[in-house]
Scaffold this motif. Structure first.
Motif, short mmCIF file in Angstrom:
data_model
loop_
_atom_site.label_atom_id
_atom_site.label_comp_id
_atom_site.label_asym_id
_atom_site.label_seq_id
_atom_site.Cartn_x
_atom_site.Cartn_y
_atom_site.Cartn_z
N ALA A 82 -2.17 9.85 12.74
CA ALA A 82 -2.52 9.95 11.44
C ALA A 82 -1.55 9.03 10.37
O ALA A 82 -1.98 8.65 9.50
N ALA A 83 -0.42 8.94 10.80
CA ALA A 83 0.61 8.22 10.04
C ALA A 83 -0.10 6.57 9.97
O ALA A 83 0.13 6.09 8.92
N SER A 84 -0.49 6.46 11.09
CA SER A 84 -0.92 4.94 11.29
C SER A 84 -2.08 4.65 10.36
O SER A 84 -2.60 3.49 10.07
N ALA A 85 -3.00 5.69 9.99
CA ALA A 85 -4.26 5.49 9.12
C ALA A 85 -3.74 5.95 7.78
O ALA A 85 -4.45 5.10 6.87
N ILE A 86 -3.00 6.79 7.37
CA ILE A 86 -2.42 7.34 6.14
C ILE A 86 -1.43 6.04 5.26
O ILE A 86 -1.94 5.63 4.36
N PRO A 88 -1.23 2.74 5.74
CA PRO A 88 -1.98 1.59 5.31
C PRO A 88 -2.86 1.93 4.17
O PRO A 88 -3.15 1.13 3.12
N ALA A 89 -3.63 3.11 4.26
CA ALA A 89 -4.59 3.58 3.27
C ALA A 89 -3.86 3.66 1.72
O ALA A 89 -4.16 3.25 0.88
N ALA A 90 -2.76 4.20 1.97
CA ALA A 90 -1.83 4.16 0.78
C ALA A 90 -1.30 3.11 0.14
O ALA A 90 -1.43 3.08 -1.24
N ILE A 91 -1.19 2.34 0.97
CA ILE A 91 -0.53 0.81 0.47
C ILE A 91 -1.68 0.31 -0.07
O ILE A 91 -1.59 -0.42 -1.08
N ILE A 92 -3.00 0.33 0.29
CA ILE A 92 -4.21 -0.34 0.10
C ILE A 92 -4.37 0.28 -1.37
O ILE A 92 -4.78 -0.61 -2.47
N TYR A 93 -4.26 1.59 -1.44
CA TYR A 93 -4.72 1.99 -2.77
C TYR A 93 -3.59 1.94 -3.74
O TYR A 93 -3.99 1.65 -5.10
N TYR A 95 -1.60 -0.73 -4.25
CA TYR A 95 -1.58 -1.99 -4.70
C TYR A 95 -2.96 -2.39 -4.99
O TYR A 95 -3.19 -3.93 -5.33
N ASP A 96 -3.90 -1.86 -4.91
CA ASP A 96 -5.46 -2.13 -5.17
C ASP A 96 -5.72 -3.57 -4.47
O ASP A 96 -6.35 -4.53 -5.02
N LEU A 97 -5.30 -3.41 -3.10
CA LEU A 97 -5.72 -4.59 -2.26
C LEU A 97 -7.26 -4.81 -2.04
O LEU A 97 -8.02 -3.74 -2.05
N PRO A 98 -7.73 -5.80 -1.86
CA PRO A 98 -9.15 -6.12 -1.54
C PRO A 98 -9.39 -5.67 -0.09
O PRO A 98 -8.63 -5.52 0.57
N PRO A 99 -10.65 -5.35 0.20
CA PRO A 99 -10.99 -4.78 1.54
C PRO A 99 -11.08 -5.69 2.66
O PRO A 99 -11.10 -5.40 3.65
N THR A 100 -10.82 -7.17 2.26
CA THR A 100 -10.76 -8.14 3.38
C THR A 100 -9.71 -9.14 3.11
O THR A 100 -9.43 -9.43 1.58
N SER A 101 -9.27 -9.75 3.84
CA SER A 101 -7.81 -10.65 3.78
C SER A 101 -8.60 -12.06 3.26
O SER A 101 -7.64 -12.88 2.96
N LEU A 102 -9.77 -12.34 3.28
CA LEU A 102 -10.06 -13.55 3.12
C LEU A 102 -10.26 -13.86 1.77
O LEU A 102 -10.15 -15.09 1.51
N SER A 103 -10.31 -12.75 0.87
CA SER A 103 -10.04 -13.07 -0.75
C SER A 103 -8.59 -13.08 -1.29
O SER A 103 -8.47 -13.15 -2.33
N ASN A 104 -7.71 -12.78 -0.13
CA ASN A 104 -6.50 -12.69 -0.52
C ASN A 104 -5.77 -13.88 -0.85
O ASN A 104 -5.88 -14.80 -0.13
N PRO A 105 -5.08 -14.07 -1.87
CA PRO A 105 -4.50 -15.44 -2.40
C PRO A 105 -3.41 -15.57 -1.33
O PRO A 105 -3.22 -16.97 -1.17
N LEU A 106 -2.93 -14.76 -0.82
CA LEU A 106 -1.77 -15.33 0.32
C LEU A 106 -2.22 -15.90 1.40
O LEU A 106 -1.40 -16.63 2.12
N VAL A 107 -3.50 -15.51 1.87
CA VAL A 107 -4.18 -15.96 3.14
C VAL A 107 -4.80 -17.48 2.56
O VAL A 107 -4.70 -18.49 3.36
N THR A 108 -5.31 -17.69 1.43
CA THR A 108 -6.15 -18.82 1.16
C THR A 108 -5.29 -19.47 0.38
O THR A 108 -5.45 -20.83 0.28
#
Length: 108
Positions: A82-86, A88-93, A95-108
């Motif tokens: 449960a912690a391994s799902a909650i 990351p979901a809290a971090i995504i929420y 920091y309002d991260l995109p659903p995929t890393s392809l649009s992440n400026p750190l990756v591109t």
């Protein structure tokens, strides 16, 4: 390593790799280089060795409760799952991260 490298690309070792290995060798020896993402590295592919060693050290904390007490072990495993799902979901929420890393400026 610098004594073994020969050939036309030896200058790459002398310029790019040797200064990093001289300063950051301890990260590879202590298996901590995967914590320094984006910093200069000595042996870039050794991040996997650090990750593997850390998982090897943490695995008994997960496996031993299952071995000694089935009821507590299952509860512990459910809590970790449960912690391994909650988390990351809290971090995504947060920091309002995109659903995929392809649009992440750190990756591109």
């Amino acid at each position: 390593m610098r004594f073994w490298v020969t050939g036309p690309l030896k200058f790459v070792w002398d310029i790019a790799f040797y200064p990093n290995c001289r300063n950051y060798w301890w990260r590879d020896v202590l298996f901590l280089d995967n914590f320094y993402f984006g910093d200069p590295v000595c042996v870039g592919q050794a991040w996997y060795l650090g990750t593997d060693m850390q998982l090897y050290l943490v695995a008994p904390l997960i496996i031993l409760p299952l071995y000694f007490s089935k009821k507590f072990g299952k509860a512990w495993l459910f809590l970790l799952t449960a912690a391994s799902a909650i988390i990351p979901a809290a971090i995504i929420y947060q920091y309002d991260l995109p659903p995929t890393s392809l649009s992440n400026p750190l990756v591109t």
